[in-house]
Structure formats: structure tokens, C-alpha cells
Design an enzyme around this catalytic site. Structure first.
Site, mmCIF file in Angstrom:
data_model
loop_
_atom_site.group_PDB
_atom_site.id
_atom_site.type_symbol
_atom_site.label_atom_id
_atom_site.label_comp_id
_atom_site.label_asym_id
_atom_site.label_seq_id
_atom_site.Cartn_x
_atom_site.Cartn_y
_atom_site.Cartn_z
ATOM 1 N N LYS A 106 0.822 -1.216 0.000
ATOM 2 C CA LYS A 106 0.000 0.000 0.000
ATOM 3 C C LYS A 106 0.855 1.264 0.000
ATOM 4 O O LYS A 106 0.372 2.345 -0.323
ATOM 5 C CB LYS A 106 -0.964 -0.012 1.178
ATOM 6 N N ASP A 107 2.130 1.138 0.359
ATOM 7 C CA ASP A 107 3.035 2.298 0.285
ATOM 8 C C ASP A 107 3.075 2.887 -1.121
ATOM 9 O O ASP A 107 3.167 4.098 -1.279
ATOM 10 C CB ASP A 107 4.465 1.884 0.667
#
Ligand SMILES: *Cc1c(COP(=O)(O)O)cnc(C)c1O
Length: 437
Positions: A106-107
Site C-alpha cells: 500500500k506504500d
């Protein structure tokens, strides 16, 4: 490129509008008006050895409205960590997406969205407040992605006592423009309070409030990049002579699978796609029946995939013009139990010494099931969505030892926690937003 609502009841918008509002006025998710084709042959992509260059090419197909210099800077800042393709076994590859600051894929989306939003705000000197409700992973990725972003104030609402210590440390120790709001309630309370504030005229008059949850296009588009990148690396490693790889995506809200499907439509050499799910198996049910029945999610060991109402399914359906028979030609769903997840962590560790996180383990188990019934030569790439150190309890249960903490997590653990603690009453949250708390 313009973006349209899946519901088709709102006018097309540019990326900036889609980014700032998240949802279209008709309540639908935004999708690209069409999926473009990659401008070069895949042999050429195999010659490109740096991730930001591929990132720039892929995102600029959709985001031509951002000046090239600015887009390149946004991509370089968002993708400043490595995304290696690792050969686990003869026909089994892992695309490691977890080397970012919060050790989960998700970064990529959160950091890109933060950069894109800062860019849009800088041109009109606007300031915005971003709020997200989180049950764990999203909050830390968004907090890190938006940390120190100019013009942006961030609130992360999380349920007190209901997330892991590691997750809590990751989102409560940043300081600066990131405020962790610890709610004495459940994740559903956090989400309810957030939704209410997004529709509260008094709040909206006071601050320009929006959310950075995964339906935002600003998070989806950068996720296409690592598929093109991963396939190019695979082509380099294998010489591209082994037939088109199958890509396995550990899935929950189906954002990552949607990105993989878009990448296939772009022309990335993907044979077929497998949605690997835990017992929250909406995708299997949809593919089997052609109808979508959301249900309340239940808790599993791969908790970031515990989604009973995956919001991105509407995007996939739009991509396939609601033709489930067509979708079935490209996408298959495989469901794994918690026992099979633990078993896979054990098996892979014993065979290779590699420690899988529980989400990636669901993907690898699905890959093995697929490989067992297809000719030996077809390669499989599994997207590895998180680092195992984020899930020490599950790893301990599977293989009876703890994975050493990477430096990102050690740093978070050593910093003091700062949070704003409130009740689950909406009024408390409103006071935080309006500066009265
Ligand atoms: C969010 C998440 C997933 C699920 O991804 P979706 O895009 O929601 O399907 C899988 N693994 C990990 C580690 C996650 O954090």
C-alpha cells in the site's frame, strides 16, 4: 485522459477532480475513460533497468495533464524503494512489493497519491485535510505517504486496543502533520464517524476534507507500474521464452487485482490472473454465479484481506463490460483456509528458507494449486504484499520463530506514541476537525 463514473451519471472529469473528490457526484468510483496501450514493445521495457523510468511511462499514459517534470518527480519520490522479482522455485516467482516504509504494497499507492495531491494543491495554493479510518495497514501507509506533504493535514482514525502494537507504533509516532486519533470503539465506529464528517456542512465550511481510502484513483494508477516493471524483470530473467506468466494477486478489496487487470489490458505479457483469497471469497462467488452478494467480513490470519464487500469489483466489472464469461477467461479465483495459509508458510520455509507473510502465503498456496494442474513450463508470479515481520504472531504459530524486525519497524518502535483519544461519539471527532478539542 478523462475519468468517468462507473455509474455513468456524472460528467467526465480530469485526474485532479477525481483525486480531490475520491467518488463521483453520483456515488460511483472513477475509472479511466479507456485503457491505453503501452507505447513500446515489451522487449524494450526489458532494457529499462530503473523503476522510476517505467513508473513515469506508465503513469503518464493516464496523467498527461500533469507536466512531465512534475510527474517524474512525483514518481521518483513515491517509488524510491526497490521492487525485486525473486525466484522462489523453478517456476515460482515473487514480486516483492514490501520494501517501502511501512513494509506493505500500500506504500506505492499512498506515496504516489500524496505526491500527486501536493502537486495539485501547490498550483492553486489550496490546503486540504485528509482523513482515513483504518483497521491497521492502510493507516500506516497513508500516514507515511503524507508525512510532511505541504498543504496537507492528516488524521488517522483507529479503534483503540484493536490493532497490533506494531501497527499502532507505525501510525502514532510520526508527529508533524500526521495526527493519530484513537477512538474508543470499533473500526466500524471510525468509518461511521469519518463518513458523517465528509457530509457535515459545518465541517466542510471549516476545512477542505477528503479521504485517502483505496477507492481513490490516485492510489490505483501507480499500482499498474509494478506489474509492467515485474513482467519486464521476468522477461530479463527468463529470456521470455517460457510462455506468458500467470500472475497471482492476494486479494481483499480487489484494488491490486484491478491494477493487474489494467496492466494486462495495457499490453503487459500476462497470461491469466488469479485472485487468491482467504475465506472471504466474494470473488469466487462472483465468478461462479455472475452475481455479487456482499456479506459481513470474517476474521482470518490474512486480516488485510478480510473484506466482505470489495469496493473495486465494480471497476473490474466495468473493465469487462459486465460480461462475467469474458472475465472468467482472464481471471480465476482460488480460496484458501487459515490452516492452508499456515501450512504454506511452513512448507515454503522448509523447502527454501524463505519466510512468507500470511497474505503472500495465500497467494503462494494458490500458485501451487494452479501449478499442480498445469504443464510444468508455465511460470507463475505471486505479488508479495507484505513483509513477514509485520505479523509476528502468525509466523510464530507457523514456524515457531520470530523474523527479525527491519530497521523501518525498529525505528517506529523506539519513538514515543502520540495520539488524540476520543469517544466513539461523532461530536468528539467533529471537535477535533474544527480545532475545538
Ligand atoms: C490491502 C492488502 C491486501 C489486499 O489488497 P486489495 O487491493 O485490497 O485486494 C493484501 N495483502 C496485504 C498485506 C494488504 O495490506
Amino acid at each position: 485522459m478523462r475519468f468517468v463514473s462507473v455509474l455513468g451519471e456524472s460528467p467526465p472529469v480530469d485526474f485532479r477532480d477525481a483525486l480531490l473528490h475520491g467518488l463521483a457526484p453520483d456515488g460511483g468510483l472513477y475509472i479511466p475513460e479507456h485503457i491505453p496501450k503501452l507505447p513500446r514493445s515489451f522487449q524494450e521495457y526489458q532494457q529499462i533497468s530503473d523503476l522510476p523510468s517505467i513508473g513515469f511511462e506508465v503513469t503518464s499514459l493516464f496523467l498527461g495533464e500533469i507536466p512531465p517534470d512534475s510527474l517524474r518527480r512525483i514518481v521518483e519520490r513515491a517509488l524510491d524503494f526497490r521492487i525485486p522479482l525473486v525466484r522462489l522455485e523453478e517456476n515460482l516467482f515473487l514480486l516483492e512489493l514490501f520494501h517501502g516504509p511501512t513494509l506493505a504494497f500500500k506504500d506505492v499507492g499512498a506515496r504516489f497519491m500524496a505526491g500527486a495531491l501536493s502537486h495539485c494543491l501547490a498550483t492553486d495554493r489550496h490546503a486540504v485535510t485528509i482523513a482515513v479510518a483504518t483497521s491497521g495497514d492502510t493507516g500506516s501507509a497513508v500516514a507515511h505517504g503524507f508525512h510532511n506533504a505541504p498543504g496537507i493535514t492528516v488524521y488517522i482514525l483507529y479503534p483503540s486496543g484493536k490493532i497490533s502494537n506494531l501497527q499502532e507504533q507505525q501510525m502514532t509516532t510520526l508527529g508533524g502533520n500526521v495526527h493519530a486519533v484513537e477512538v474508543e470503539g470499533t473500526f466500524d465506529d471510525c468509518q461511521r464517524m469519518l463518513k458523517e464528517s465528509l457530509q457535515d456542512r459545518e465541517v466542510l465550511a471549516n476545512c477542505s476534507l477528503t479521504t485517502a481510502n483505496s477507492i481513490n484513483l490516485g492510489r490505483l494508477i501507480p499500482q499498474l507500474v509494478y506489474y509492467v516493471w515485474g513482467l519486464a524483470q521476468w522477461g530479463r530473467l527468463s529470456g521470455g521464452t517460457e510462455g506468458l506468466p500467470t500472475v497471482v494477486v492476494p486479494s481483499g478489496n480487489l484494488g491490486n487485482l484491478t491494477a493487474a487487470s489494467y496492466a494486462k489490458f495495457l499490453g503487459a505479457p500476462i497470461g491469466s490472473l488469479i485472485a487468491a483469497t482467504n475465506s472471504n471469497d466474494i470473488m469466487s462467488q462472483y465468478l461462479a454465479t455472475g452475481t455479487f452478494h456482499p456479506h459481513p467480513s470474517h476474521k482470518t490470519l490474512s486480516n488485510a484481506m478480510d473484506v466482505g464487500n470489495p469496493s473495486n469489483l465494480v471497476r473490474l466489472r466495468a473493465l469487462y463490460a459486465d460480461d462475467v464469461a469474458h472475465m472468467r477467461k482472464d481471471i480465476e479465483a482460488i480460496r484458501l483456509t487459515d490452516n492452508e495459509t499456515l501450512e504454506e508458510i511452513r512448507r515454503t520455509y522448509q523447502r527454501t528458507g524463505y519466510v512468507l507473510d500470511p497474505h503472500t502465503a495465500v497467494g503462494v498456496a494458490a500458485a501451487r494449486r494452479f501449478l499442480a494442474r498445469t504443464p510444468a513450463s508455465s511460470p507463475v508470479i505471486v505479488t508479495a504484499t507484505a513483509h513477514p515481520a509485520k505479523f509476528p504472531e502468525v509466523i510464530q504459530q507457523a514456524i515457531q520463530f520470530a523474523v527479525p524486525l527491519p530497521s523501518q519497524l525498529q525505528d517506529a518502535l523506539s519513538r514515543p506514541k502520540q495520539s488524540i483519544r476520543i469517544s466513539a461519539r461523532y461530536g468528539d471527532w467533529k471537535e477535533v476537525l474544527t480545532g475545538k478539542h
